[in-house]
Each structure stands twice: as C-alpha cells, then as structure tokens.
Design an enzyme around this catalytic site. Structure first.
Site, PDB file in Angstrom:
ATOM      1  N   LYS A 123      41.332  45.081  28.179  1.00 11.53           N
ATOM      2  CA  LYS A 123      42.635  44.629  27.752  1.00 11.53           C
ATOM      3  C   LYS A 123      43.240  44.161  27.481  1.00 11.53           C
ATOM      4  O   LYS A 123      44.284  44.011  26.502  1.00 11.53           O
ATOM      5  CB  LYS A 123      43.065  44.629  29.066  1.00 11.53           C
ATOM      6  N   GLU A 208      49.687  37.542  31.425  1.00 13.00           N
ATOM      7  CA  GLU A 208      51.372  37.636  30.216  1.00 13.00           C
ATOM      8  C   GLU A 208      52.034  37.172  31.506  1.00 13.00           C
ATOM      9  O   GLU A 208      51.671  36.911  32.638  1.00 13.00           O
ATOM     10  CB  GLU A 208      50.828  39.838  31.348  1.00 13.00           C
ATOM     11  N   HIS A 243      47.623  48.528  45.269  1.00 14.07           N
ATOM     12  CA  HIS A 243      46.952  49.505  43.387  1.00 14.07           C
ATOM     13  C   HIS A 243      46.541  50.674  43.844  1.00 14.07           C
ATOM     14  O   HIS A 243      45.652  50.907  42.703  1.00 14.07           O
ATOM     15  CB  HIS A 243      46.360  48.077  42.573  1.00 14.07           C
ATOM     16  N   ARG A 300      41.238  59.334  30.334  1.00 12.84           N
ATOM     17  CA  ARG A 300      40.740  60.481  30.822  1.00 12.84           C
ATOM     18  C   ARG A 300      41.735  61.097  31.332  1.00 12.84           C
ATOM     19  O   ARG A 300      42.977  60.703  31.597  1.00 12.84           O
ATOM     20  CB  ARG A 300      39.390  59.451  32.327  1.00 12.84           C
TER      21      ARG A 300
HETATM   22  C1  MV4 Z   1      51.982  43.112  35.818  1.00 13.73           C
HETATM   23  C2  MV4 Z   1      52.929  43.665  36.780  1.00 13.73           C
HETATM   24  C3  MV4 Z   1      53.233  41.883  36.641  1.00 13.73           C
HETATM   25  N1  MV4 Z   1      54.300  41.828  35.286  1.00 13.73           N
HETATM   26  N2  MV4 Z   1      52.053  42.935  34.317  1.00 13.73           N
HETATM   27  C4  MV4 Z   1      48.957  45.514  38.326  1.00 13.73           C
HETATM   28  C5  MV4 Z   1      47.782  45.902  38.418  1.00 13.73           C
HETATM   29  C6  MV4 Z   1      47.788  46.671  36.324  1.00 13.73           C
HETATM   30  N3  MV4 Z   1      47.335  47.960  36.096  1.00 13.73           N
HETATM   31  C7  MV4 Z   1      49.155  45.853  36.032  1.00 13.73           C
HETATM   32  N4  MV4 Z   1      49.345  45.692  37.629  1.00 13.73           N
HETATM   33  C8  MV4 Z   1      50.436  44.756  37.031  1.00 13.73           C
HETATM   34  N5  MV4 Z   1      50.914  44.198  35.043  1.00 13.73           N
HETATM   35  C9  MV4 Z   1      52.903  42.383  33.801  1.00 13.73           C
HETATM   36  N6  MV4 Z   1      53.398  41.498  32.815  1.00 13.73           N
HETATM   37  C10 MV4 Z   1      52.827  43.966  37.743  1.00 13.73           C
HETATM   38  C11 MV4 Z   1      51.602  44.578  38.695  1.00 13.73           C
HETATM   39  C12 MV4 Z   1      51.689  45.736  38.706  1.00 13.73           C
HETATM   40  C13 MV4 Z   1      51.408  46.428  39.446  1.00 13.73           C
HETATM   41  C14 MV4 Z   1      51.633  47.198  38.327  1.00 13.73           C
HETATM   42  C15 MV4 Z   1      51.479  48.572  38.688  1.00 13.73           C
HETATM   43  C16 MV4 Z   1      51.171  49.286  39.796  1.00 13.73           C
HETATM   44  C17 MV4 Z   1      52.116  48.797  40.640  1.00 13.73           C
HETATM   45  C18 MV4 Z   1      52.119  47.056  40.628  1.00 13.73           C
HETATM   46  C19 MV4 Z   1      51.638  46.641  41.698  1.00 13.73           C
HETATM   47  C20 MV4 Z   1      51.542  45.319  41.841  1.00 13.73           C
HETATM   48  C21 MV4 Z   1      51.557  44.995  40.390  1.00 13.73           C
END
Ligand code: MV4
Length: 509
Positions: A123, A208, A243, A300
């Site tokens: 990532k 981040e 998630h 994918r």
């Molecule tokens: C974030 C975020 C807020 N700010 N990044 C969660 C899993 C990973 N794929 C990235 N995620 C997040 N990154 C920043 N800078 C909030 C999440 C996040 C989230 C993202 C997508 C779908 C559901 C989520 C649930 C909680 C937090």
C-alpha cells in the site's frame, strides 16, 4: 498497430469455490469454454463441482491444505490440460508469485500481470506510484520503503492529528490504528506493527491523515493488453461492519455525472500507472465536501461486481476472459451508460441476533427469490452443509430497479421471498436496513452500521422470542430452527409502497 496472438482457450481451471466459482463457470459455458473445478474434502457436493465439466480433489477442508495449495492446482491444470486459470477473489487471486508461476508454466492467468499485483499489493508503494501519476491521495507519508518509529514520530505533527497508522502489507483494516495525539503514538505504533507482523509477516507501516465521516466509493475498471482502459462507474460500499461489506449499490447517490467523470478519469490514471491489464477496482474515500482520495487498488474481480453488471449491461467475467485471450475490450468509454440502479445484499450464514456469530449446519430447505429484476448468485442448495472453514457468505442477492427507490422496494420484496432453513442468516439484518430511514435517504458513511444503525428493530423480534421462551421452552427450540424461514416483519409502509415511493422521489428530486 501491434499484432497480438489471440489465444483460444479450450479449458479454464477455476481456482476457487462457492458462488464466484459458479459465476465463472457460467461465463465459460456461455463462451463455449470447458471448465475444471477444484475442491476440498468439505466441498465434494458443492455446486461448483456439479456445474464444472471436470472436478479434482485438492485436499482436506482447511484452505491451507486445499484452495491455497498452488502446487496441487498446477498439478490439476497439467492433468486436465487447462490452458488458463481464473483465480476468482480471495485465496490466490492477489498472489504475485502465483500469477508469475502460471506465466512460467505457459498457463494464462486471467488477471493482471504479476508486476501490477506487486505494485498495488504494497500500500505504501501503491501510494507513491499513483502520486507520481497525479492521483490525489490522503495527506501522509510519501517515502517508499521502511520507516523507523523515529521517522514516523517526527513526520506525524506535519500531517496533523487525528491520523491513521496503516500496514503497508495491509488491507481490511488489519494493523490499522487511529492516533489522536503524539503522546499515544509510540504505543499505537508498536501494537500496529505487532498486528501487521502477525497477520502479514511484515510489520512495516505508513501514516495518513484520518478522513472522518467519509464514504467508501470504488470504481470498476477494465483494461486490455492494447492499452485501452475504461471505467464502468462506481459502487457505493459504505455499508459494512468490521471491514466486511454487507451491501453495495451502483450508482452512488452521492456521485453526480460531473464527479463520476472526474473520479473515473483518476481511476483510469491509477490503473495506467501500474500498466494494468484485466478487471480491477480503485477504492476511494470521499469526504462530506466531495473531496476524493485514492485508498488502494484491488487487482482482482470483486464480490460486488454484479451491481456494476446490472447497471452497465457488461458481463465483467466474460470481458476478463476476452482480455486474457488477447482481444480488445468490447466497449469504448462512450458506449458505457449507467442505466437504473442496482443493490446487492450479501447473505451470510451468521446470526444477527447474536453478534453476527457464524452459523454452520445443513441447509434443509431453501426457496430463492426470483421474478423481475432479481438475481441470486449462490454456491449452496438444500442439502448442502455450511462448514466453518470458509467465508460465511453463502449468496448474493442482487436487484435492479429503474430508480433507487424502486430497487429498495424490490430488495424488500426479494428478502421477504427468500427462505433458508437450517442455518441462521443475516436476512433479518438486511430487512431492518431496508426499513431504515437513514439508508433510504442515503445519509450514511462507513461508520453507519457500527455507530448509527440501531439493531433495536431486529432485537425487538428477539425480545418477543425470549418472552415465548420463558413460557414454552420447547416451542422456542422449534422456533429457533424455523425463525429464519418465518421472520417476515411487515409495517404500515408496505400497504402504501407506491405512495411512499412517490413521496420519497419528490423529496430527492
Ligand atoms: C481510511 C479511513 C479514513 N481516513 N484512511 C479501512 C480499511 C482500509 N482499506 C482503509 N480503511 C480506511 N482508511 C483514512 N486516511 C477510513 C477507513 C475505513 C474504512 C474504509 C473503507 C470502508 C470501510 C471503512 C471502515 C472504517 C474505516
């Protein structure tokens, strides 16, 4: 133009199980391609085994001893004479070494190049790569490679708090920590690294800025080996719990035509940055003010691809096969039109009345919803036993409607029709969600299910059952098995659905 050899596959080995294996087999059937299924001891009687032309046992039930055994899978490919492998999602789908080994053996991997998988798999590397291509990312660390705690503690104040520690090998929230101030950062760095190390064997992390109240919106892209890259619009994936996505829809009511074009172009740019070929998904966070940020790319086919198929008419799996055969995309960007609205509910064998605990056992009866605008992708049938070895998702219920309101009505109807007896499912959760005013109004973000969505309506049903239990314990024992089949909760709105749609659509014009 460069001339490329077109590969006519005779046989595709499907290196997966469940609904997605069935989905891929169906695409092959329609294209006149032979199919080879692989299965574990727990899946001898699975649907994908029945539907394939040939099927081979891999080993015992645990994934490590079956669906993750690439050596066994290559043995089957050799024995069966398969000339291509479709990995589906999960298992070996995003393993660079697996894709590379396919190439070495002269088997076509129906997916991206190993180098693209690697570039997006880390990532931190992915961030650095797309930044160079002019893609907006969340403010944070920009260095590639491993950074020490001292480095990160020094940089943190310039990013600002609250911030997120994320695992570079991550995804799915593992190794992710929210940091409110510098004082608690050292401790959280240590625990994030520990979790990342134990989950991925790699304790490297990056930072981040935390984007609060954001939506999770992703773009489907398709890329052929001639450099043509198109996007198929977005999917709204904010309805998730821990998630795990529970519901996806397309289009997102948050995205207008202008923003769709802007984000779509950035999605295409992100894919081009890693020389992407085949189907892929670019995940974005979109904040309240419609600022959007690249989050990661999934290299994918995704679980939720059907909602995109329903509104674009594109058969994504058929396109994947076409691309892997070395042919050009069937569509140009101008030919992609979003028509109507689609919603997918993930039907999981888990008990929403009991903390979403996985539910196992034999499905004794099941009745699938059908009729106009309804699609069910499932890997199970009456008589099949749900084991604890794999993902609890047993089906995807997908509907299409001319408008979002009509799609919701149709989903309510389809959820009512759906009967599964023998295991608990999250159907009551989805029914409650379909009745939620916030969901109807599109007022939700990624915290919705965990923080804002009240399970009280679902719990109410449980309270009634508990009262009965106090009086007649034996009846309750009977009800427990029957509940999934019988839990249909009506409310007043059902008698005036059309009035409701009319009012709702006027409200949202
Ligand atoms: C974030 C975020 C807020 N700010 N990044 C969660 C899993 C990973 N794929 C990235 N995620 C997040 N990154 C920043 N800078 C909030 C999440 C996040 C989230 C993202 C997508 C779908 C559901 C989520 C649930 C909680 C937090």
């Amino acid at each position: 133009m460069t001339t490329k050899k077109t590969l006519m596959f005779k046989k595709v080995l499907v290196a997966n199980r469940g609904e997605i294996a069935v989905r891929i087999i169906r695409a092959c059937r329609e294209l006149g391609i032979g199919t080879v299924a692989v299965f574990s001891e727990a899946d001898r009687h699975a649907l994908h085994v029945r539907y394939a032309d040939e099927a081979y046992l891999l080993g015992p039930a645990p994934s490590r001893e079956s669906y993750l055994r690439s050596d066994k899978i290559f043995e089957v490919a050799e024995k069966s004479g398969a000339d291509a492998i479709h990995p589906g999602y999960g298992f070996l789908a995003e393993r660079e070494d697996f894709a590379a080994k396919c190439e070495d053996l002269g088997i076509t991997f129906i997916g991206p190049k190993p180098s693209s998988i690697a570039a997006m798999g880390d990532k931190g590397k992915a961030r650095a790569t797309v930044i160079k291509a002019g893609v907006p990312v969340v403010p944070g660390t920009e260095d590639v490679g491993n950074m020490t705690d001292a480095d990160l503690l020094r940089i943190a104040p310039s990013i600002g708090f609250p911030l997120l520690i994320k695992a570079t090998a991550g995804g799915g929230g593992k190794g992710m920590r929210e940091v409110k101030n510098l004082d608690e950062m050292q401790t959280l760095l240590a625990s994030a690294r520990r979790e990342a190390e134990s989950s991925f064997g790699d304790g490297n992390v990056y930072l981040e800025k935390l984007i609060e109240g954001a939506r999770h919106i992703e773009f489907q892209i398709l890329a052929d080996s001639f450099g043509n890259v198109i996007h198929l619009g977005e999917r709204e994936c904010s309805i998730q719990r821990r998630h795990q996505k529970l519901l996806e829809e397309s289009p997102s009511i948050f995205i207008d035509d202008e923003l769709r074009e802007k984000m779509g172009n950035i999605a295409v740019k992100s894919a081009q940055a890693v020389d992407y070929v085949n189907a892929g998904t670019i995940e974005f966070l979109v904040d309240k003010d419609r600022n959007f940020y690249f989050l990661e790319m999934n290299t994918r086919l995704q679980v939720e691809h059907p909602v995109t198929e329903m509104v674009t008419g594109v058969d994504i799996v058929a396109e994947q096969i076409r691309i892997a055969r070395g042919r050009q995309l069937s569509y140009t960007q101008n030919q992609i039109k979003i028509n109507g609205h689609s919603i997918e509910c993930r039907i999981n064998a888990e008990d929403p009345f009991n903390g979403f605990m996985p539910s196992t056992g034999r499905i004794t009866h099941s009745l699938l919803p059908t009729g106009p605008g309804v699609r069910v992708d499932t890997g199970v049938y009456p008589g099949f036993e749900i084991t604890p070895f794999y993902d609890p998702m047993i089906a995807k219920l997908i509907v299409w409607g001319e408008t979002r309101a009509q799609a919701i009505l149709r989903m309510r109807r389809a959820l009512e029709e759906y009967r599964i007896v023998g295991v608990r499912t999250n159907i009551p959760f989805h029914q409650t969600l379909m009745d939620s005013h916030r969901f109807m109004g599109g007022q939700f973000d990624t915290r919705f299910v965990e923080e804002r969505f009240s399970m009280e309506d679902v719990m109410e049903v449980r309270t009634i059952d508990t009262e009965i239990a106090a009086i007649l314990a034996t009846l309750v024992a009977h009800q427990q098995t029957e509940r999934n089949a019988n839990i249909v909760r009506r409310n007043e709105r059902d008698t005036s659905n059309w009035k409701w749609v009319g009012r709702w659509e006027r409200m949202h014009r």
